[in-house]
Design an enzyme around this catalytic site. Sequence first.
Site, mmCIF file in Angstrom:
data_model
loop_
_atom_site.group_PDB
_atom_site.id
_atom_site.type_symbol
_atom_site.label_atom_id
_atom_site.label_comp_id
_atom_site.label_asym_id
_atom_site.label_seq_id
_atom_site.Cartn_x
_atom_site.Cartn_y
_atom_site.Cartn_z
ATOM 1 N N CYS A 1 -2.633 -17.992 21.287
ATOM 2 C CA CYS A 1 -2.653 -16.695 21.992
ATOM 3 C C CYS A 1 -1.483 -15.841 21.520
ATOM 4 C CB CYS A 1 -2.522 -16.894 23.500
ATOM 5 S SG CYS A 1 -3.816 -17.906 24.207
ATOM 6 N N THR B 1 0.806 -1.227 0.000
ATOM 7 C CA THR B 1 0.000 0.000 0.000
ATOM 8 C C THR B 1 0.834 1.269 0.000
ATOM 9 O OG1 THR B 1 -1.750 -1.140 1.171
ATOM 10 C CG2 THR B 1 -1.765 1.237 1.360
ATOM 11 N N ASP C 1 1.818 -7.010 -4.116
ATOM 12 C CA ASP C 1 1.023 -6.957 -2.897
ATOM 13 C C ASP C 1 1.626 -8.047 -2.009
ATOM 14 O OD1 ASP C 1 -2.244 -6.319 -2.061
ATOM 15 O OD2 ASP C 1 -1.173 -7.957 -1.067
ATOM 16 N N SER C 2 1.808 -7.775 -0.746
ATOM 17 C CA SER C 2 2.565 -8.736 0.060
ATOM 18 C C SER C 2 1.819 -10.052 0.270
ATOM 19 C CB SER C 2 2.988 -8.131 1.392
ATOM 20 O OG SER C 2 1.934 -8.142 2.307
#
Length: 341
Positions: A279, A15, A59-60
Amino acid sequence: MNTAASILIIYTGGTIGMIKDQESGALKPFNFENIYEQIPDLKLLQYELEFYCFDPLIDSSNMDPLVWQQLANVIKHNYETYDGFVILHGSDTMAYTASALSFMLENLNKTVVLTGSQLPLGFLRSDGRDNLITSIEIAAAKEDETPVVPEVCIYFENQLLRGNRAVKYSSENFNAFVSGNYQALAEVGIYIKYNREKIRKPNFKKLKVQTELETNVGIVKLFPGINEHILKPIFENEIIKAIVLETFGSGNASSEEWFLNILEKAIKRGLIVLNVSQCITGSVDQSTYETGMGLEKIGVISGRDISTEAAITKLMYVLGKESSREVAINKLNISLRGEID
Ligand code: ASP
């Protein structure tokens, strides 16, 4: 005599490098030769900036190990010429690239900062301008002729994070990354406050670049209800050399016999299974609950407090480098670049 620090800015896509086409209004990558038109303030920096542009820009979400190899080689070939490196990269897979590079660039004694933005540089409210300028300052920072942050890191919004500890957690916030298990390497406000105790020390050895990566690895995320039909084909697939098993809480998984049998059989035939918690904060501990002990017993390796991004890229790196399973497992159990405590 103090000469201006020289920084190589490597543009891979994402971006940050987008501007609006004047006619169609669509977002398109801008020509980096015009960077000074986009960010005139770059001229005010007292550094020598040079640019290396990937072709094609990506684009990654299209990032892959072949591009990591190219990136590592660009740094290798320019290592002696520049004081530091800034990589402009899409934020979506930035944490994977940062982790991969942290392993591939052995004996890194210079700063490699990855940055990008949530809004394109061509937008008035873009976060890209500040991210880029601060990243350049960090890449150029030296003390006693030694880079202040001789590691691969990610700079976003106001935080410098160790690359292999960072995780993208927001697709909207300017502050898009967190490092749940490791303090920021620097906090940026009026001053750039480096957290020196947390930054790796240089070893002054010669850079070595390991580009060989084992890509036959996978990630399996557990969920309540996952069943034999789903797991069996994956764990019986002999092409797969290693799996990151994303488990619950502190590394817990089902204690059902069918589940442990599938894993045990696969481990016995040589598959490496690395236990990583779902987590973001906290560590795997295969000795607390019965549901974790079952995994320990059958030879699942504890990933401790590693992130999934660091775990999968560490597997690629370690298995690409080591042909002995035993040596590879030893390396998974130790911190190679500060990716685990
Ligand atoms: N999809 C974009 C990318 O990762 C998003 C960004 O640049 O932040 O390339």
